[in-house]
Design a protein around this motif. Sequence first.
Motif, mmCIF file in Angstrom:
data_model
loop_
_atom_site.group_PDB
_atom_site.id
_atom_site.type_symbol
_atom_site.label_atom_id
_atom_site.label_comp_id
_atom_site.label_asym_id
_atom_site.label_seq_id
_atom_site.Cartn_x
_atom_site.Cartn_y
_atom_site.Cartn_z
ATOM 1 N N LEU A 92 0.814 -1.205 0.000
ATOM 2 C CA LEU A 92 0.000 0.000 0.000
ATOM 3 C C LEU A 92 0.856 1.267 0.000
ATOM 4 C CD1 LEU A 92 -3.188 0.179 2.049
ATOM 5 C CD2 LEU A 92 -1.634 2.053 2.297
ATOM 6 N N LEU A 93 1.879 1.262 0.842
ATOM 7 C CA LEU A 93 2.725 2.449 0.910
ATOM 8 C C LEU A 93 3.519 2.640 -0.375
ATOM 9 C CD1 LEU A 93 3.958 2.295 4.605
ATOM 10 C CD2 LEU A 93 2.262 3.808 3.589
ATOM 11 N N GLY A 94 3.989 1.546 -0.940
ATOM 12 C CA GLY A 94 4.727 1.644 -2.195
ATOM 13 C C GLY A 94 3.847 2.211 -3.295
ATOM 14 N N ALA A 95 2.649 1.705 -3.377
ATOM 15 C CA ALA A 95 1.716 2.173 -4.398
ATOM 16 C C ALA A 95 1.392 3.643 -4.172
ATOM 17 C CB ALA A 95 0.441 1.338 -4.364
ATOM 18 N N ASN A 96 1.140 3.980 -2.931
ATOM 19 C CA ASN A 96 0.783 5.359 -2.618
ATOM 20 C C ASN A 96 1.884 6.323 -3.026
ATOM 21 O OD1 ASN A 96 -0.988 7.350 -1.324
ATOM 22 N ND2 ASN A 96 0.668 7.549 0.151
#
Lengths: 340, 340
Positions: A92-96
Amino acid sequence: MPTDLPRRKRATIHDVAVESGVSRGTVSRVVNGEKYVSAEARIAIEAAIIKVGYVPNSAARSLVLQRSLAIGFLVHEPHSLFVEDPNIGNILLGANQTLSLADYQMVSLIIDTERDTERVARYLSGGFVDGVIVVSARENDPLTRLIERLGLPATFVGHPPDLRQLPFVGINNRGSARAITNQLVATGRKRIGMVAPAMDRDSGSDRMAGFRDALGDRFDPALVASVPFYSFSSGLAGMRELLQRDPLIDGVFAAADSVAAGAVEALREAGRRIPEDVGIVGFDDSSWALRTQPPLSTVHQPATELGEAAARSVLSQLRGEEPNLAGIILDSPVVWRASA
Amino acid sequence: MPTDLPRRKRATIHDVAVESGVSRGTVSRVVNGEKYVSAEARIAIEAAIIKVGYVPNSAARSLVLQRSLAIGFLVHEPHSLFVEDPNIGNILLGANQTLSLADYQMVSLIIDTERDTERVARYLSGGFVDGVIVVSARENDPLTRLIERLGLPATFVGHPPDLRQLPFVGINNRGSARAITNQLVATGRKRIGMVAPAMDRDSGSDRMAGFRDALGDRFDPALVASVPFYSFSSGLAGMRELLQRDPLIDGVFAAADSVAAGAVEALREAGRRIPEDVGIVGFDDSSWALRTQPPLSTVHQPATELGEAAARSVLSQLRGEEPNLAGIILDSPVVWRASA
DNA sequence: CGAAGCTCTGTGAACGTGCACAGATTCGGG
DNA sequence: CCCGAATCTGTGCACGTTCACAGAGCTTCG
């Protein structure tokens, strides 16, 4: 004195135009940073925007532009996964991060109940997002069908077996499971079992297949404990079961670090020393791996990078590029520590 | 043969009207389940909807209705919190459940970088959400200011000290910290220290205050290790520091279970037995609490219920009811286990 | 039998933008 | 000095809905 002022209406581009004495068109140009605006007008408009507190209405903008500048992040099965699995947070953080750089807003949608499925379907269909990243979808997911039907740009993290027309990013679960099992075998273990979580997901069944690949003839179905989730408690229960089935077990592949942590606990209960009596390896290289005693040998899953790759894939589709249907596979090397 | 059909345009209400031979108005009535439409027309329209694959365009609907039927769920500082703190997952699920029943779509917005703040500000201002639930806001948060200024219905989980005009849900951190510290004192410990995470948050400083309340004269600032995050590694580092400062320490309040788990590890490293040599208590009653050895005595934080209460509060504001500015405080009882 | 009340349907306006286009002004060069 | 290009501005339309309103047909009842 009932002064309930009826929530002051929001300022529109028209209010700004009136306030600054120019037309809507010119204000629009300033707001969107286009050229062909005189310095004079620009200054007046900027002042007016602040004065009336103008913020563009995204709904109106979406309507005319036919896009929302938002990307959905779909999470299935939050109860088991969200809370227990540290990977999903990093994905999630990578995508964000990647979406953020491209000025896209990521919105996570949680699918928990039946009702959620329908509502999320409406949300996706409704044009609130321009594309979607899907995590942990299962086989035969109605939302997968919907996404295909809508032609909504999408990228999956992992890939359910019935995914044909949609791109995905992932790791080689089978190959990595085979690799780490081989290393476990190489330590001289004789009776090697597996705690196999989430067999209804591609990741679960692929890891199982890799385990089987590595053991070949020595594979013994009696030494496989199938458990439902990627969770500590699943690992605890699964390992207890294995110990009961074969007290002489001396090697274990627990196909997720959270599961391995539970298994470590079960081994400790049973008085087994790690790695002297039993060698154990995990999968994921999540924060769990360094908290067990001793730290876990495991497969490094590049969670952040998976999120980034998924985001890039969706963004490229948005630019009109053809998606890579073969899938993007990232490296997931074995990390050898002290637990085996 | 370059057959790249330009992504077939979505069917609109107008297409349905033409297909079924009635007017837009009637179709709209069917779609929204209103009365005053003949059985005949209804059947024709329903067939037409399926035939042309019509889905209402939410952007257009939002525009005219001036609402989106979506609620934002704002998460700050995901790196430390999201991944490490199991509470936030449960708060999220509780909120999602309640919103789902009211047919609202919850969208989680992650604030990670500076850039995110601006983008989320635009998103909130842009009318994509009708209200917002804010988790783990800090003091002086620009988004808090923005929400106040927009008059966006909002409810905070926990409350930064500079929150005046906005409702919140929470627990009595100070009271519960006092209560569990008292119980720790009652076990006869003489040198009681604290690993104090996240002092820049209300929850962190309140728990510290409760600890101080309970110790009164016996409070010794040298026995407090302040650490930045609610995390395992913070706990590990904090406890090591405390052991160095005072090797005779025999009681510890680690103000979050994840921190306590780290502290337990540090104590184990140092060869201290729990609870014989050192009694330790945590806070949260998260899944960490049952994984330490022995299981943690801690304060039960009703995470799911907090999420539900926050969602209910936002929904009630949406119905036009006055928010409860005094705050909604839920029970957080001490759960006594074996770690002290 | 006509008025009043239902039930059902269609129409035009509005929501707040962006964009194409037309028109106005300025500028530079032959 | 005039013409074309470049710069700047305003206007109308479109995006896809909902809603108020008007009007048509039917029923009911005095």
